[in-house]
Design a protein around this motif. Structure first.
Motif, PDB file in Angstrom:
ATOM      1  N   GLY A   1       9.149  -1.591  -2.099  1.00 44.93           N
ATOM      2  CA  GLY A   1       9.513  -0.241  -1.679  1.00 44.93           C
ATOM      3  C   GLY A   1       9.640   0.751  -2.818  1.00 44.93           C
ATOM      4  N   PHE A   2      10.338   0.380  -3.908  1.00 49.35           N
ATOM      5  CA  PHE A   2      10.520   1.290  -5.025  1.00 49.35           C
ATOM      6  C   PHE A   2       9.703   0.803  -6.206  1.00 49.35           C
TER       7      PHE A   2
ATOM      8  N   ARG B   1       0.836  -1.189   0.000  1.00 49.32           N
ATOM      9  CA  ARG B   1       0.000   0.000   0.000  1.00 49.32           C
ATOM     10  C   ARG B   1       0.875   1.244   0.000  1.00 49.32           C
ATOM     11  N   ARG B   2       0.452   2.255  -0.728  1.00 50.95           N
ATOM     12  CA  ARG B   2       1.093   3.564  -0.738  1.00 50.95           C
ATOM     13  C   ARG B   2       0.005   4.613  -0.589  1.00 50.95           C
TER      14      ARG B   2
ATOM     15  N   ALA C   1       1.888  16.477 -10.238  1.00 48.40           N
ATOM     16  CA  ALA C   1       1.801  15.124  -9.683  1.00 48.40           C
ATOM     17  C   ALA C   1       0.440  14.908  -9.062  1.00 48.40           C
ATOM     18  N   ASP C   2      -0.271  13.854  -9.474  1.00 44.56           N
ATOM     19  CA  ASP C   2      -1.546  13.555  -8.841  1.00 44.56           C
ATOM     20  C   ASP C   2      -1.309  12.947  -7.458  1.00 44.56           C
ATOM     21  N   HIS C   3      -2.364  12.896  -6.643  1.00 43.76           N
ATOM     22  CA  HIS C   3      -2.202  12.536  -5.230  1.00 43.76           C
ATOM     23  C   HIS C   3      -1.647  11.129  -5.027  1.00 43.76           C
ATOM     24  N   SER C   4      -1.826  10.221  -5.998  1.00 49.72           N
ATOM     25  CA  SER C   4      -1.327   8.854  -5.825  1.00 49.72           C
ATOM     26  C   SER C   4       0.192   8.791  -5.813  1.00 49.72           C
ATOM     27  N   LYS C   5       0.862   9.826  -6.325  1.00 47.52           N
ATOM     28  CA  LYS C   5       2.330   9.840  -6.337  1.00 47.52           C
ATOM     29  C   LYS C   5       2.915  10.408  -5.053  1.00 47.52           C
TER      30      LYS C   5
END
Length: 319
Positions: free
Chosen positions: A61-62, A51-52, A207-211
Motif C-alpha cells: 500500500g505505501f 499495481r498503481r 510530479a510525473d504521472h506515475s506518482k
C-alpha cells in the motif's frame, strides 16, 4: 526475452526502486506497455508487487523511498518535460523556494537562465545546478545532510525558514492523491517540505504521472494548499491517472500538462494564497474559475451523455 525472464527483471526493478512506471519498465525490458501491464498483473496475482496508476510498487500500500541513484534514472523524459514547463512559471527578479528531488534538480538547471532570481533551497543538487549562474542568488538552509537525496533536513533547516516569505514554492514528492495531497516516505524530509510551503504564497507541485494515485507515509502538502500541479501527459489507456487529475482539478488545483498541445500553464486564473486569501502575481485566464472543463466537441461522445475521465483530462491538456 522469455516471459519468466522479463517478469524477473520487472520484479528486480520494483524492488530496487520502490515504484516504477509502466513506461520505464517497457523501455528497460524492451517490449510494449501492453505486455508489461500483463506481466505486472501476473506478478500482482502472486503477491510480489502492487499495481498503481501507470506503474508498479512494492506490495503493502505505501511505497518506500528510493535512493537518489535509482530515482535519477526513472522517468527522465517526463521530468525534463515537466521542468521545461515549470520554468516558464518563474519570472525575472522573483524569490522562490525549491525543494529536494530529481525533478526539482532538472528545474534548477533551467532556472540558471532567469536573471535576478533568488532561490532558497535545502537541496545540495539544486544549489549545485545554480552555482555558476549569472545574476542568480542561491540561499541554502541550515540543517543535517541526508545523504540518500543530498538534502538538508532537521530542526536547523526548519528554523532557517522561519520568517521567510517568497512568491512560489516548487516541490516534488513520492506520491500525490486528490484525497491526501503530496506525500513522501521520510519524516524528516516531510517536515522540511512543510516549512518550505509555509514560506510561499503559491505552491507548485512537480510530479510525473506515475506518482498520481500513489500514497506514502508522511503528508507534506494537503490538496487545498496546492496551487498548481505540473505533470506529464498520462498514457491514453491510463484512466486511473486521468481520474486522479480530474479529482485534483475539481478541488481547485490548476493542472499544467507538459507535452500537451497549447500552453495550459498560461490559461489559469491569478493564483491566490489559500491560507491568507491574498492575490499574488500570476497568469490571467479568460474563463472564470469553475467553468465547464468539457469542450462542446466532446458532448454526446459517450452513451447517455457520460464522459470518460480521459476525455476530461484531454481538455485539461488543451488549456
Amino acid at each position: 526475452m522469455f516471459a519468466a525472464e522479463r517478469r524477473q527483471l520487472i520484479l528486480e526493478m520494483v524492488r530496487a526502486n520502490g515504484a516504477v512506471s509502466l513506461r520505464e519498465l517497457a523501455r528497460v525490458v524492451q517490449t510494449s506497455e501492453v505486455t508489461v501491464r500483463r506481466d505486472v498483473r501476473a506478478l500482482e496475482a502472486e503477491g510480489l508487487l502492487d499495481r498503481r496508476h501507470g506503474g508498479a510498487v512494492l506490495p503493502g500500500g505505501f511505497t518506500r523511498e528510493s535512493g537518489f541513484p535509482q530515482k535519477s534514472h526513472l522517468a527522465t523524459a517526463e521530468k525534463t518535460a515537466i521542468a521545461d514547463l515549470a520554468a516558464g512559471l518563474v519570472e525575472e527578479g522573483e524569490a522562490i523556494v525549491v525543494g529536494a528531488g530529481t525533478t526539482t534538480q532538472e528545474l534548477a538547471r533551467r532556472l540558471a537562465r532567469v536573471p535576478g532570481l533568488t532561490v532558497v533551497t535545502n537541496s545540495l543538487l539544486v544549489a549545485q545546478a545554480l552555482a555558476h549562474a549569472n545574476r542568480v542568488e542561491v540561499v541554502m538552509t541550515g540543517g543535517t545532510l541526508r545523504g540518500s537525496n543530498y538534502a538538508l533536513v532537521g530542526s536547523g533547516a526548519e528554523q532557517s525558514l522561519h520568517g521567510l516569505r517568497v512568491s512560489k514554492a516548487f516541490l516534488s514528492g513520492s506520491g500525490l492523491t486528490a484525497e491526501r495531497g503530496l506525500s513522501t516516505s521520510n519524516m524528516l524530509s516531510a517536515s522540511v517540505d512543510r516549512a518550505l510551503v509555509q514560506a510561499a504564497a503559491e505552491v507548485v507541485v512537480l510530479a510525473d504521472h506515475s506518482k498520481l494515485g500513489t500514497d506514502t507515509m508522511f503528508q507534506t502538502v494537503p490538496t487545498d494548499l496546492i496551487t498548481r500541479l505540473v505533470t506529464d501527459e498520462p498514457p491514453a489507456h491510463d484512466d486511473r491517472a486521468a481520474t486522479e487529475l480530474q479529482a485534483l482539478a475539481d478541488q481547485g488545483v490548476q493542472i499544467a500538462v507538459a507535452g500537451a498541445t497549447g500552453s495550459p500553464a498560461a490559461d489559469q486564473p491569478p493564483p491566490r494564497d489559500r491560507r491568507r486569501d491574498v492575490p499574488v502575481p500570476g497568469p490571467r485566464r479568460t474563463q472564470p474559475p469553475g467553468a465547464n472543463l468539457r469542450p462542446a466537441s466532446l458532448a454526446g461522445d459517450q452513451p447517455n451523455g457520460t464522459e470518460r475521465p480521459a476525455a476530461r483530462v484531454a481538455d485539461l491538456r488543451r488549456r
